[in-house]
Design an enzyme around this catalytic site. Structure first.
Site, PDB file in Angstrom:
ATOM      1  N   LYS A 177       0.852  -1.195   0.000  1.00 41.95           N
ATOM      2  CA  LYS A 177       0.000   0.000   0.000  1.00 41.95           C
ATOM      3  C   LYS A 177       0.886   1.242   0.000  1.00 41.95           C
ATOM      4  CE  LYS A 177      -1.888   2.787   2.885  1.00 41.95           C
ATOM      5  NZ  LYS A 177      -1.818   4.030   2.102  1.00 41.95           N
ATOM      6  N   GLU A 252      10.352   1.074  10.095  1.00 41.38           N
ATOM      7  CA  GLU A 252      11.356   2.090   9.757  1.00 41.38           C
ATOM      8  C   GLU A 252      10.700   3.438  10.002  1.00 41.38           C
ATOM      9  OE1 GLU A 252      14.550   1.749   8.629  1.00 41.38           O
ATOM     10  OE2 GLU A 252      14.287  -0.389   9.005  1.00 41.38           O
ATOM     11  N   CYS A 286      13.884  10.916   6.104  1.00 44.79           N
ATOM     12  CA  CYS A 286      13.960  10.432   7.486  1.00 44.79           C
ATOM     13  C   CYS A 286      15.307  10.739   8.123  1.00 44.79           C
ATOM     14  CB  CYS A 286      13.681   8.936   7.528  1.00 44.79           C
ATOM     15  SG  CYS A 286      14.756   7.978   6.449  1.00 44.79           S
ATOM     16  N   GLU A 384      10.595  15.701  15.004  1.00 43.31           N
ATOM     17  CA  GLU A 384      10.894  15.607  13.573  1.00 43.31           C
ATOM     18  C   GLU A 384       9.991  16.585  12.815  1.00 43.31           C
ATOM     19  OE1 GLU A 384       9.563  12.145  11.371  1.00 43.31           O
ATOM     20  OE2 GLU A 384      11.493  12.041  10.360  1.00 43.31           O
TER      21      GLU A 384
END
Ligand code: NAD
Length: 490
Positions: A177, A252, A286, A384
């Site tokens: 997906k 992850e 990331c 983040e």
């Protein structure tokens, strides 16, 4: 440019979703609609998982000669190479990433990944144990089953390949997906796999929103393993879904990469590394180097050089090969970045920008920004942002640098800049992160595993040993050669 696939790819066929609902996929640079892509409802998720299940339980893929499986992955890599321009342009139009990056990185690296993992299937091996003389005891590795793979929008094509190449090389079947923001290149990959002749059900690509389509997929009882890349808050939901049926999980997740610059660092290399490290893909990476930790003696000089370099970056039409910076992927994401930006100012950091943030909330061309005088407790030093925002902090000595770098919930990556090799390795050992780049050596390599400490993840992506560990099951077989098999002593 060919038209994009806009249906679901299930069991080797293109189908409309059960409800025929579609989702608009938009170019963030212009606001224009690129395609309307079918949404997978729970009935479609059932069909996709059933197809993958059948392909795994009864089909040829897990049972075929591993060399043949490798050849098919290699053919897929070749098709990707043939279509690099189309794939690159699609992601550029879809998420506003400059064509120089999708053409120079995303698309070729995607082909590299399939080429590299095409060599894995016939190298997967078990072990034999030296136990009793009248026993042969072995551990064998078998494909694991049906894997649900869920990926984000920041590297649409490459994120899909980071999952698919290892999963398929190990003989599993998969339901992928992609993000609802950027499904087009994942669907193009399915098209290419179809052209190569992958057996039906081996690769299924379903599109839809996270909680609805993604949620139905990861909760499905027919799934053996969930592999997920995305935000840590969503990662927690993967762990919840995995409880049902005790599925395996690989996560992850996000990062807050520190770049630690010691006084002996090669300064020009540092400037280039720091600027590309945070502004590549407008910080939607990331491992973006979002925290610059500079020794207090170097602060003014390094900051001046970095600001000058930032001012030389060209931002504009992502399809123009001469520009460095495109736009953020969605207006929604712009709003998130803007909130962090405003908060940083309120918390007292000093902002240095090339131009002001646009007033129009639909304008995704967020300019690069550097915040100086950031302290470790400020929000922009801790969370983040996933945008073009660099926080500058200073340290007094090595211990102080390590303390500030580790004072963070994430542990994905760190950059170290120093010519002092012993110090580099000493600090590398002390940092609680899964990947360390010294003097700019952080490029993604298909054979090098990627780990995350703390909130940055569970398990490993890439690396051949790690891939075999993640995507195969182990079985011990204990074979007695004894002629007297009586279990009881006389
Ligand atoms: P996200 O977590 O919002 O979404 C990721 C994917 O999960 C999307 O496909 C989304 O539709 C799906 N999803 C969302 N909610 C779901 C649910 N309840 N159930 C099932 N699926 C669901 O992340 P994002 O905003 O798309 O991506 C940005 C994040 O990804 C950042 O945190 C970034 O650091 C991380 N990321 C990590 C790596 C890595 O290798 N560690 C690589 C790329 C991106």
């Amino acid at each position: 440019m060919a038209t994009w696939p806009d249906k679901l790819f299930i069991n080797g066929s293109w189908i409309d979703g059960h409800s025929r609902r579609t989702w608009p996929v938009t170019n963030p640079a212009t606001g224009t609609e690129l395609a309307k892509v079918a949404i997978a409802e729970s009935e479609d998720v059932d069909r996709a998982v059933a197809a993958a299940r059948r392909a795994f339980d009864e089909g040829p893929w897990p049972r075929m000669d591993p060399l043949e499986r490798g050849r098919m992955l290699f053919q897929l890599a070749a098709r990707i190479r043939d279509r690099v321009d189309d794939l690159a342009m699609t992601d550029t139009l879809n998420i506003g990433k400059p064509i120089r990056d999708t053409r120079g990185f995303d698309a070729p690296v995607t082909a590299d990944l399939f080429e590299s993992y095409a060599g894995l299937p016939d190298k997967i091996a078990g072990k034999c144990f030296g136990t009793l003389p009248d026993n042969v005891t072995m551990q064998i590795r078998e494909p694991m089953g049906v894997v649900a793979a869920i990926v984000p929008w920041n590297f649409p094509l490459t994120n899909a390949a980071l999952k698919l190449a290892p999963i398929l090389a190990c003989g599993n079947t998969v339901v992928l997906k992609p993000s609802e923001v950027s499904p087009l290149t994942a669907l193009m990959l399915a098209q290419l796999a179809q052209e190569v002749g992958f057996p039906p059900g081996v690769l299924n690509v379903i599109h839809g929103t996270g909680p609805e389509t993604g949620g139905a997929l990861v909760r499905h009882a027919g799934i053996d393993k969930i592999t997920f890349t995305g935000r840590h808050q969503t990662g927690v939901q993967m762990l919840e879904a995995a409880k049902v049926g005790m599925k395996g999980v690989m996560l992850e997740l996000g990062g807050k990469t520190p770049s630690i610059v010691f006084p002996d660092a090669p300064i020009e290399q540092v400037v280039n590394g720091v600027v590309t490290g945070i502004f590549f893909n407008l910080g939607q990476v990331c491992v973006a180097g979002s925290r610059l930790l500079v020794h207090e003696s170097q602060h003014d000089d390094l900051l001046d050089r970095i600001v000058a370099k930032m001012q030389g970056l060209r931002q504009g039409d992502p399809t123009d090969p001469s520009i460095h910076l495109g736009c953020l992927a969605t207006p929604l994401h712009c709003a998130t970045v803007r909130r962090y930006f405003d908060q940083a100012k309120q918390e007292g950091a000093r902002c240095i920008q090339t131009r002001p943030v646009p007033d129009d909330p639909q304008d995704c061309f967020f300019p690069p920004a550097i915040f100086d005088r950031v302290t470790p407790s400020m929000t922009i030093a801790r969370e983040e942002i996933f945008g073009p925002v660099l926080s500058v902090l200073t340290f007094k000595d090595e211990d102080d640098a390590v303390r500030i770098a580790n004072d963070c919930e994430f542990g994905l990556m760190a950059n170290l800049w120093t010519e002092h090799g012993t110090r580099a390795l000493r600090v590398a050992r002390r940092l609680r992160v899964g990947r360390i780049a010294i003097n700019g050596g952080g490029a993604l390599r298909p054979n090098v595993p990627v780990f995350g400490y703390k909130l940055s993840g569970i398990g490993a992506e890439l690396g051949f040993e790690e891939t075999v560990h993640e995507y195969t099951n182990s079985k011990s077989i204990l074979y007695s050669l004894a002629t007297d098999k009586s279990p009881w002593p006389e």
